[in-house]
Design an enzyme around this catalytic site. Structure first.
Site, PDB file in Angstrom:
ATOM      1  N   SER A 176       4.813 -63.264  55.562  1.00  0.00           N
ATOM      2  CA  SER A 176       4.468 -64.291  54.578  1.00  0.00           C
ATOM      3  C   SER A 176       3.484 -63.694  53.599  1.00  0.00           C
ATOM      4  O   SER A 176       2.493 -63.090  53.999  1.00  0.00           O
ATOM      5  CB  SER A 176       3.847 -65.514  55.253  1.00  0.00           C
ATOM      6  OG  SER A 176       3.192 -66.334  54.307  1.00  0.00           O
ATOM      7  N   CYS A 182       4.930 -68.827  47.042  1.00  0.00           N
ATOM      8  CA  CYS A 182       5.698 -68.216  48.136  1.00  0.00           C
ATOM      9  C   CYS A 182       5.949 -66.727  47.882  1.00  0.00           C
ATOM     10  O   CYS A 182       6.807 -66.361  47.076  1.00  0.00           O
ATOM     11  CB  CYS A 182       7.011 -68.940  48.376  1.00  0.00           C
ATOM     12  SG  CYS A 182       7.852 -68.401  49.876  1.00  0.00           S
TER      13      CYS A 182
END
Length: 344
Positions: free
Chosen positions: A91, A253
């Site tokens: 991530s 993101c």
């Protein structure tokens, strides 16, 4: 106190997305690599994930990053990302949260004006270059793992929107990338529920019809998220990554933009040296860059960079009473959405 387990958490968010970092009390996780530790949590024992990510000790929002000793000699620290559904391999926002936590807590010595931290993840090594001033980590530039396209212009039939076209791409985890106009809405805060509901339906349909596995890391498999995308008039990429059991990533993101950049490169719309802004549903931004070309298992791949900011906002500990009847955690549909009914 009669607590059975106590874990210290530093509260951090990256561009609005919460990524708490478990700094102390993390138990030993079996595995010779971070990928094996990830797989252990997902297939053998998920009690720690449930303890940290479900109610009554947590909520649907955000992730918890387990800080772990690095398995590779070139890395400073390792980590695994825990979320409501499972442990995840990579991530961007959580890498920025972990880097900020390591530096501002003093676990890694902060050097001004720049400190480099190498993170060991299940997806590979992530280089974090932090800009530091007056004891604060001001921003972090991540050099991500090699990213590649799995399938361009895939299609599925849906009950609500007819035939949907999408790309499947790897940005550290697998994404289905969908142009948002296909579901008849836009990426705005007021449309968050509609986006989430669509993302959950599409993810389920795609995973049932199109299995994907990383060619070199078998522990990374399946489409983890559906990311809706759009392009604003100034060229900024607008994103909304939908996350199980029913919420939207507050940040732009990092792994999703890495996957999307691999698609742009495959279509001839991005080359080495290019950079652009990506904006989240709440308006926060990442700078996304294409630093190099490479290969993964014989297929064309790229090395993206993601630059964003993290902030610490609290410090607390979570403990477990050995007699607590709710030790395994729970989730309710009033806040977690209808998907909460599938949490056992």
């Amino acid at each position: 106190m009669r607590w059975k387990r106590t874990i210290q958490l530093l509260d951090v968010h990256c561009e609005g997305e919460i990524g708490k970092v478990a700094l102390g009390g993390v138990p030993k996780i079996p595995g010779n690599t971070i990928a094996e530790q990830l797989d252990y949590i997902n297939t053998k024992d998920d009690s720690l994930r449930r303890f940290l990510c479900l109610e009554p000790r947590a909520s649907v929002l955000g992730s918890v990053n387990l800080l772990l000793p690095a398995k590779r000699p070139e890395a400073d620290w390792g980590f695994v990302i825990l979320q409501a559904d499972q442990a995840h391999a990579s991530s961007g926002s959580n890498s920025i949260c972990v880097t900020t936590a390591l530096l501002e807590s003093g676990i890694v010595e902060m050097k001004e004006p720049e400190t480099v931290v190498v993170l060991d993840t299940a997806a590979g090594l992530v280089k974090a270059t932090a800009t530091c001033r007056d004891g604060r980590c001001e921003k972090v530039k991540l050099t991500m793992v090699p990213c590649f396209v799995e399938q361009l212009d895939a299609e599925i039939e849906t009950p609500d929107w007819g035939r949907i076209r999408f790309d499947i791409s790897y940005g550290g985890i697998f994404y289905a990338l969908v142009d948002v106009a296909q579901i008849g809405t836009t990426i705005e805060k007021a449309n968050a529920r509609k986006l989430v509901d669509a993302g959950m339906v599409l993810k389920d349909l795609i995973n049932k019809q199109i299995p994907v596995v990383h060619p070199e890391i078998p522990e990374i498999r399946g489409v983890a998220y559906v990311m809706f995308r759009d392009v604003e008039p100034d060229g900024t990429v607008r994103t909304a990554t939908t996350m199980w059991p029913g919420r939207i990533d507050r940040s732009p993101c990092g792994t999703g933009n890495s996957a999307n950049l691999a698609v742009l490169h495959a279509r001839g719309k991005a080359k080495v040296g290019d950079s652009f802004l990506s904006r989240s549903i709440i308006g926060s931004q990442f700078e996304v860059g294409l630093s190099a070309e490479t290969t993964v298992a014989g297929r064309t791949a790229i090395i993206p960079t993601i630059t964003g900011r993290g902030w610490t906002f609290g410090l607390h500990q979570v403990s477990l009473d050995p007699f607590d009847p709710l030790a395994e955690g729970f989730a309710m549909t009033d806040t977690w959405g209808p998907e909460a009914g599938r949490i056992r």
